[in-house]
Write a protein that holds these residues in place. Structure first.
Motif, PDB file in Angstrom:
ATOM      1  N   HIS A   1       0.704  -1.309  -0.057  1.00 37.84           N
ATOM      2  CA  HIS A   1       0.109   0.233   0.053  1.00 37.84           C
ATOM      3  C   HIS A   1       1.019   1.379   0.034  1.00 37.84           C
ATOM      4  CE1 HIS A   1      -4.188  -1.550  -0.004  1.00 37.84           C
ATOM      5  NE2 HIS A   1      -3.964  -2.080   1.107  1.00 37.84           N
ATOM      6  N   THR A   2       1.910   1.304   0.649  1.00 37.23           N
ATOM      7  CA  THR A   2       2.783   2.461   0.806  1.00 37.23           C
ATOM      8  C   THR A   2       3.493   2.688  -0.412  1.00 37.23           C
ATOM      9  OG1 THR A   2       3.279   2.224   3.157  1.00 37.23           O
ATOM     10  CG2 THR A   2       4.602   3.460   2.243  1.00 37.23           C
ATOM     11  N   ALA A   3       3.929   1.801  -1.161  1.00 46.89           N
ATOM     12  CA  ALA A   3       4.618   2.060  -2.514  1.00 46.89           C
ATOM     13  C   ALA A   3       3.554   2.457  -3.525  1.00 46.89           C
ATOM     14  CB  ALA A   3       5.037   0.710  -2.958  1.00 46.89           C
ATOM     15  N   TYR A   4       2.169   1.749  -3.632  1.00 50.27           N
ATOM     16  CA  TYR A   4       1.130   2.476  -4.403  1.00 50.27           C
ATOM     17  C   TYR A   4       0.898   3.696  -4.155  1.00 50.27           C
ATOM     18  CZ  TYR A   4      -3.411   2.792  -6.417  1.00 50.27           C
ATOM     19  OH  TYR A   4      -4.276   3.300  -7.065  1.00 50.27           O
ATOM     20  N   ARG A   5       0.608   4.166  -2.709  1.00 53.68           N
ATOM     21  CA  ARG A   5       0.348   5.480  -2.524  1.00 53.68           C
ATOM     22  C   ARG A   5       1.363   6.489  -2.952  1.00 53.68           C
ATOM     23  NH1 ARG A   5       0.165   6.293   3.211  1.00 53.68           N
ATOM     24  NH2 ARG A   5      -1.273   4.434   3.364  1.00 53.68           N
ATOM     25  N   ARG A   6       2.698   6.222  -2.817  1.00 55.93           N
ATOM     26  CA  ARG A   6       3.879   6.996  -3.001  1.00 55.93           C
ATOM     27  C   ARG A   6       3.690   7.152  -4.539  1.00 55.93           C
ATOM     28  NH1 ARG A   6       8.181   4.365  -1.020  1.00 55.93           N
ATOM     29  NH2 ARG A   6       7.630   5.245   1.081  1.00 55.93           N
ATOM     30  N   GLN A   7       3.466   6.240  -5.508  1.00 56.95           N
ATOM     31  CA  GLN A   7       3.775   6.268  -6.707  1.00 56.95           C
ATOM     32  C   GLN A   7       2.443   7.076  -7.248  1.00 56.95           C
ATOM     33  OE1 GLN A   7       3.081   2.631  -8.740  1.00 56.95           O
ATOM     34  NE2 GLN A   7       3.719   3.430 -10.784  1.00 56.95           N
ATOM     35  N   ARG A   8       1.271   7.029  -6.667  1.00 57.13           N
ATOM     36  CA  ARG A   8      -0.182   7.721  -7.038  1.00 57.13           C
ATOM     37  C   ARG A   8       0.311   9.323  -6.898  1.00 57.13           C
ATOM     38  NH1 ARG A   8      -5.095   8.967  -4.423  1.00 57.13           N
ATOM     39  NH2 ARG A   8      -6.633   8.921  -6.327  1.00 57.13           N
TER      40      ARG A   8
ATOM     41  N   MET B   1       3.123  10.799  -6.721  1.00 60.04           N
ATOM     42  CA  MET B   1       4.103  11.269  -7.537  1.00 60.04           C
ATOM     43  C   MET B   1       3.501  11.615  -8.742  1.00 60.04           C
ATOM     44  SD  MET B   1       7.405   8.943  -6.756  1.00 60.04           S
ATOM     45  CE  MET B   1       8.187   9.502  -8.211  1.00 60.04           C
ATOM     46  N   CYS B   2       2.470  10.831  -9.143  1.00 57.91           N
ATOM     47  CA  CYS B   2       1.832  10.804 -10.694  1.00 57.91           C
ATOM     48  C   CYS B   2       0.940  12.117 -10.272  1.00 57.91           C
ATOM     49  CB  CYS B   2       0.800   9.643 -10.695  1.00 57.91           C
ATOM     50  SG  CYS B   2      -0.068   9.716 -12.142  1.00 57.91           S
ATOM     51  N   ILE B   3       0.172  12.425  -9.231  1.00 62.32           N
ATOM     52  CA  ILE B   3      -0.471  13.721  -9.079  1.00 62.32           C
ATOM     53  C   ILE B   3       0.587  14.871  -9.093  1.00 62.32           C
ATOM     54  CG2 ILE B   3      -2.058  15.009  -7.292  1.00 62.32           C
ATOM     55  CD1 ILE B   3      -3.223  12.033  -6.592  1.00 62.32           C
ATOM     56  N   ARG B   4       1.507  14.646  -8.537  1.00 64.78           N
ATOM     57  CA  ARG B   4       2.556  15.809  -8.492  1.00 64.78           C
ATOM     58  C   ARG B   4       2.950  16.076  -9.776  1.00 64.78           C
ATOM     59  NH1 ARG B   4       7.586  13.978  -6.666  1.00 64.78           N
ATOM     60  NH2 ARG B   4       7.864  13.707  -8.911  1.00 64.78           N
ATOM     61  N   ASP B   5       3.186  15.253 -10.759  1.00 62.00           N
ATOM     62  CA  ASP B   5       3.740  15.398 -12.000  1.00 62.00           C
ATOM     63  C   ASP B   5       2.760  16.129 -12.682  1.00 62.00           C
ATOM     64  OD1 ASP B   5       6.066  14.371 -11.230  1.00 62.00           O
ATOM     65  OD2 ASP B   5       5.888  12.420 -12.299  1.00 62.00           O
ATOM     66  N   ARG B   6       1.405  15.767 -12.700  1.00 66.52           N
ATOM     67  CA  ARG B   6       0.264  16.227 -13.328  1.00 66.52           C
ATOM     68  C   ARG B   6       0.211  17.717 -13.178  1.00 66.52           C
ATOM     69  NH1 ARG B   6      -4.188  11.896 -13.108  1.00 66.52           N
ATOM     70  NH2 ARG B   6      -4.195  12.909 -10.965  1.00 66.52           N
ATOM     71  N   ILE B   7       0.254  18.113 -11.740  1.00 62.45           N
ATOM     72  CA  ILE B   7       0.050  19.381 -11.313  1.00 62.45           C
ATOM     73  C   ILE B   7       1.137  20.269 -12.000  1.00 62.45           C
ATOM     74  CG2 ILE B   7       0.232  20.963  -9.468  1.00 62.45           C
ATOM     75  CD1 ILE B   7      -1.243  18.641  -7.629  1.00 62.45           C
ATOM     76  N   LEU B   8       2.554  19.811 -11.903  1.00 64.41           N
ATOM     77  CA  LEU B   8       3.499  20.525 -12.171  1.00 64.41           C
ATOM     78  C   LEU B   8       3.545  20.736 -13.919  1.00 64.41           C
ATOM     79  CD1 LEU B   8       6.680  19.047 -10.329  1.00 64.41           C
ATOM     80  CD2 LEU B   8       5.854  21.265  -9.982  1.00 64.41           C
TER      81      LEU B   8
END
Length: 124
Positions: free
Chosen positions: A1-8, A10-17
């Motif tokens: 769960h932690t790895a999935y949450r971290r990846q998610r 990062m994906c959200i952060r990348d879309r915002i950036l």
């Protein structure tokens, strides 16, 4: 769960950036279309340096722009010692609405192109 949450995250952060970068590029394009230039080659970021014609000093244009409801900053603020470039820094992120930014940039472009009040041609 932690790895999935971290990846998610990062994906959200990348879309915002990506969205922030796209908006900055769109605002740079708008400014470069409306302002007289020349401009430094960098076309990224939320600030733009406008080189001024000799008839204007950066300090004078900053003052007149402020009197007309525009906010720009003289290059002298960012330069140590004498010899600051004759330019102003324009914040392209200070006005949330891009259409309003365009109107302000058109106003500024007209100001840069006109002659400062009280300036007369000297004929020798």
């Amino acid at each position: 769960h932690t790895a999935y949450r971290r990846q998610r995250q990062m994906c959200i952060r990348d879309r915002i950036l990506d969205g922030v970068r796209a908006e900055a590029h769109a605002r740079q394009r708008l400014a470069r279309q409306l302002l007289p230039g020349p401009f430094p080659s960098a076309a990224a970021g939320i600030h733009l340096w406008q080189t001024l014609p000799d008839r204007w000093t950066a300090a004078d244009l900053e003052r007149v722009a402020r009197d007309e409801g525009l906010s720009v900053t003289s290059s002298e603020v960012f330069h140590q010692g004498p010899g600051a470039p004759n330019a102003i820094r324009i914040s392209l992120g200070s006005i949330p609405d891009r259409q309003e930014l365009g109107q302000a940039l058109e106003h500024l472009a007209g100001l840069v192109r006109r002659r400062p009040r009280g300036l007369r041609d000297v004929i020798v």
